[in-house]
Scaffold this active site. Structure first.
Site, PDB file in Angstrom:
ATOM      1  N   ASP A   1       4.101 -18.609  10.583  1.00 29.40           N
ATOM      2  CA  ASP A   1       4.642 -17.550  11.442  1.00 29.40           C
ATOM      3  C   ASP A   1       3.896 -17.518  12.774  1.00 29.40           C
ATOM      4  OD1 ASP A   1       5.911 -15.345  12.445  1.00 29.40           O
ATOM      5  OD2 ASP A   1       5.493 -14.042  10.732  1.00 29.40           O
ATOM      6  N   ASP A   2       4.598 -17.765  13.857  1.00 27.43           N
ATOM      7  CA  ASP A   2       4.028 -17.700  15.218  1.00 27.43           C
ATOM      8  C   ASP A   2       2.996 -18.795  15.499  1.00 27.43           C
ATOM      9  OD1 ASP A   2       5.573 -15.433  15.248  1.00 27.43           O
ATOM     10  OD2 ASP A   2       4.004 -14.055  15.912  1.00 27.43           O
TER      11      ASP A   2
ATOM     12  N   CYS B   1      11.097 -14.048  15.133  1.00 28.90           N
ATOM     13  CA  CYS B   1      11.099 -14.188  13.662  1.00 28.90           C
ATOM     14  C   CYS B   1      12.453 -14.106  12.967  1.00 28.90           C
ATOM     15  CB  CYS B   1      10.185 -13.135  13.048  1.00 28.90           C
ATOM     16  SG  CYS B   1       8.479 -13.235  13.597  1.00 28.90           S
TER      17      CYS B   1
ATOM     18  N   ARG C   1      14.629 -17.180  11.078  1.00 25.25           N
ATOM     19  CA  ARG C   1      14.790 -17.263   9.615  1.00 25.25           C
ATOM     20  C   ARG C   1      16.269 -17.292   9.225  1.00 25.25           C
ATOM     21  NH1 ARG C   1       9.434 -15.885   7.930  1.00 25.25           N
ATOM     22  NH2 ARG C   1       8.353 -16.070   9.918  1.00 25.25           N
TER      23      ARG C   1
ATOM     24  N   LYS D   1       7.112 -14.158   3.729  1.00 28.13           N
ATOM     25  CA  LYS D   1       7.789 -13.189   4.608  1.00 28.13           C
ATOM     26  C   LYS D   1       9.280 -13.512   4.736  1.00 28.13           C
ATOM     27  CE  LYS D   1       8.025 -12.308   9.552  1.00 28.13           C
ATOM     28  NZ  LYS D   1       7.296 -12.350  10.823  1.00 28.13           N
TER      29      LYS D   1
ATOM     30  N   HIS E   1      12.174 -11.161   6.025  1.00 28.55           N
ATOM     31  CA  HIS E   1      12.581 -10.666   7.346  1.00 28.55           C
ATOM     32  C   HIS E   1      14.058 -10.867   7.689  1.00 28.55           C
ATOM     33  CE1 HIS E   1      10.552  -9.416  11.361  1.00 28.55           C
ATOM     34  NE2 HIS E   1      11.336  -8.484  10.841  1.00 28.55           N
TER      35      HIS E   1
ATOM     36  N   SER F   1       7.430  -8.358   8.812  1.00 25.59           N
ATOM     37  CA  SER F   1       6.167  -8.772   9.431  1.00 25.59           C
ATOM     38  C   SER F   1       5.003  -7.909   8.963  1.00 25.59           C
ATOM     39  CB  SER F   1       6.269  -8.703  10.953  1.00 25.59           C
ATOM     40  OG  SER F   1       7.232  -9.621  11.408  1.00 25.59           O
TER      41      SER F   1
ATOM     42  N   HIS G   1       0.596 -14.596  11.887  1.00 27.20           N
ATOM     43  CA  HIS G   1       1.126 -13.482  12.682  1.00 27.20           C
ATOM     44  C   HIS G   1       0.069 -12.369  12.742  1.00 27.20           C
ATOM     45  CE1 HIS G   1       3.765 -10.067  13.653  1.00 27.20           C
ATOM     46  NE2 HIS G   1       4.753 -10.911  13.905  1.00 27.20           N
TER      47      HIS G   1
ATOM     48  N   ASP H   1       8.214 -20.672  12.755  1.00 29.44           N
ATOM     49  CA  ASP H   1       9.464 -19.934  13.036  1.00 29.44           C
ATOM     50  C   ASP H   1       9.717 -19.749  14.525  1.00 29.44           C
ATOM     51  OD1 ASP H   1       7.381 -18.078  13.416  1.00 29.44           O
ATOM     52  OD2 ASP H   1       8.592 -16.388  12.725  1.00 29.44           O
ATOM     53  N   ASN H   2       8.643 -19.674  15.304  1.00 35.55           N
ATOM     54  CA  ASN H   2       8.776 -19.513  16.761  1.00 35.55           C
ATOM     55  C   ASN H   2       7.440 -19.878  17.400  1.00 35.55           C
ATOM     56  OD1 ASN H   2       8.753 -16.303  15.603  1.00 35.55           O
ATOM     57  ND2 ASN H   2       7.104 -16.865  16.992  1.00 35.55           N
TER      58      ASN H   2
ATOM     59  N   LYS I   1       6.236 -17.449  22.399  1.00 36.95           N
ATOM     60  CA  LYS I   1       7.118 -16.577  21.601  1.00 36.95           C
ATOM     61  C   LYS I   1       7.922 -15.629  22.482  1.00 36.95           C
ATOM     62  CE  LYS I   1       6.915 -13.062  17.968  1.00 36.95           C
ATOM     63  NZ  LYS I   1       6.112 -12.479  16.876  1.00 36.95           N
TER      64      LYS I   1
HETATM   65 MG    MG Z   1       7.315 -15.388  14.007  1.00 32.65          MG
END
Ligand code: MG
Length: 466
Positions: free
Chosen positions: A35-36, A74, A78, A127, A129, A152, A218, A270-271, A291
């Site tokens: 994540d991130d 996010c 997803r 996660k 989301h 998150s 994250h 994811d980003n 992001k």
């Molecule tokens: Mg993310």
């Protein structure tokens, strides 16, 4: 025994042999999503700050995908992994918050549902989301089981003053039940990893799909006690190194069980990195932005594919690919069919992964920020529509005085530093044609005819421990 019964028995026997033969050909899939995590945060993508020996080895034994795209944030990212569609098409273009009445529609076909139909055991750990209401949880979207945070890790409510913050304390779910609130975060990566190894071990004799969207890295950052203070890059580096440890444990388990030649593992993010978090966020390496933006740093992800004996070792693939390709690729490799009753944006990229092709199946790939179509890429060329704003403050400084589209050649200028639109009016025109076509499908700023509805509940309830 009469002839009819013998015939029926013979048919049943043949079918079970066919099933067994098919099962032997069906690879397992493990999708590890961070994540991130930024493009420049791991060794195989040039980081010298974070130590990632497991991912270094994974890349050495597998393939780096250097032009693999997601979405700037996010939830929509997803949605793309799960449905094989641009997030806007499935009405999930924005980040959703706790107790939101909307979520991913159960009318959508997810990669998990399609693999389940092919006889796969499926589990989501981490996660989710895509909606925290019961109707939207992983267990309603094709996963046999779920363990993780529904959104998150910065979305938990205050326990001391619930009036001040109406959100429930951060919930940890087992299937559809809150088992811990607030979730203890610094043991999460270890617990996710243990669950993952347990799932792989228990399902070693049948095909499985493990979707592992980590809570790491994250903010707020919660590296485990074995990693805290150990890296050269603060808490962020500590957590990246724990993420690497986790990937190593999973690959080790796959190897130890003798499943390596029949398991495709994909590691990605994811980003892009959350640049405004400063030292608590990651780095995009050579890419511009992070992001929240449709500059490369927001959407191009550090991606590694691993499948010893099938994916060439030490290979690099720079062909255009994206997270919308996961569904068609996995479903195809599993012997299934991509749904024909709806439009799926993703393409089967197995020829790229297996080293059989270097040509992207995408003539054009689109960059959305929220509901807005902001850019398109075709081959090396990217056309961006100003202003391409983002969450990062520096994006604002990147504003140009002109509203004319910007053209970059990403093969010679990966950092998007030199707008060459004036030199290539023919290419600008061709890419504008792709944008116009997508506008007529999903809409530019508005909603186009190709958009399908999200799921919706009437009375959303906060997810609390009972
Ligand atoms: Mg993310």
């Amino acid at each position: 025994m009469n002839m009819k019964l013998i015939t029926v028995l013979a048919m049943a026997l043949t079918l079970s042999f066919l099933n067994a033969a098919q099962a032997a050909d069906q690879p397992n899939f493990i999708l590890i999503l961070s994540d991130d995590l930024g493009y420049g945060d791991i060794g195989p993508f040039g980081s010298t700050l974070n130590r990632t020996p497991s991912l270094d080895r994974m890349a050495k034994e597998g393939m780096r995908l250097t032009s693999f795209y997601a979405n700037p944030v996010c939830t929509p990212s997803r949605a793309q992994f799960m449905t094989g569609c641009y997030a806007k098409r499935v009405s999930m273009p924005n980040v959703i918050f706790p107790s939101c009445p909307t979520g991913l529609s159960t009318n959508e076909q997810t990669v998990a549902k399609l693999l389940q139909a092919q006889g796969y055991a499926t589990m989501c750990i981490g996660k989710w989301h895509l909606g925290d209401q019961r109707e939207f949880l992983p267990t309603r979207h094709g996963f046999d089981h779920y363990f993780g945070l529904p959104y998150s890790n910065d979305m938990g409510g205050g326990e001391e003053d619930p009036q001040k913050d109406k959100r429930p304390p951060l919930p940890l779910l087992r299937d559809e039940t809150v088992i811990e609130a607030p979730a203890v975060q610094d043991t999460l990566t270890t617990r996710y990893t243990d669950e993952a190894v347990k799932f792989i071990t228990e399902h070693q004799s049948k095909p499985f799909f493990l979707y592992l969207p980590h809570t790491a890295v994250h903010v707020p950052l919660y590296p485990g006690s074995n990693f805290r203070g150990q890296s050269n890059n603060g808490r962020y580096g500590d957590w990246v190194e724990e993420l690497d440890w986790s990937a190593g444990k999973i690959l080790d388990a796959v190897r130890a069980l003798g499943l390596a030649t029949n398991t495709l593992v994909l590691f990605t993010s994811d980003n892009g990195p959350w640049l405004t978090q400063g030292k608590n966020g990651g780095l995009a390496g050579p890419l511009r932005g992070g992001k929240g933006s449709t500059w490369e740093g927001g959407v191009r992800e550090p991606t590694i594919a691993w499948w010893p004996g099938r994916i060439p070792a030490g290979a690099d693939c720079g062909a255009l690919a994206a997270n919308i390709d996961i569904l068609p690729t996995f479903v195809k490799l599993a012997g299934g069919q991509v749904p024909a009753d709806r439009l799926i944006d993703g393409k089967d990229i197995s020829p790229l992964l297996l080293g059989k092709s270097k040509e992207s199946p995408h003539e054009a790939l689109f960059y959305f920020r929220s509901e807005t179509l902001e850019a398109v890429r075709s081959g090396p060329w990217k056309l961006g529509l100003p202003p391409q704003l983002g969450a990062a403050a520096q994006q604002k400084r990147a504003l140009t005085a002109t509203n004319a589209p910007r053209l970059y050649n990403l093969e010679t200028d990966i950092g998007e530093t030199k707008d060459v639109a004036a030199e290539h009016p023919d290419i600008v025109k061709r890419l504008e044609g792709y944008l116009a076509k997508m506008d007529s499908d999903l809409g530019g700023k508005q909603k186009g005819p190709g958009v399908r509805p999200a799921g919706r509940v009437e009375n959303p309830k906060p997810l609390r421990k009972e």
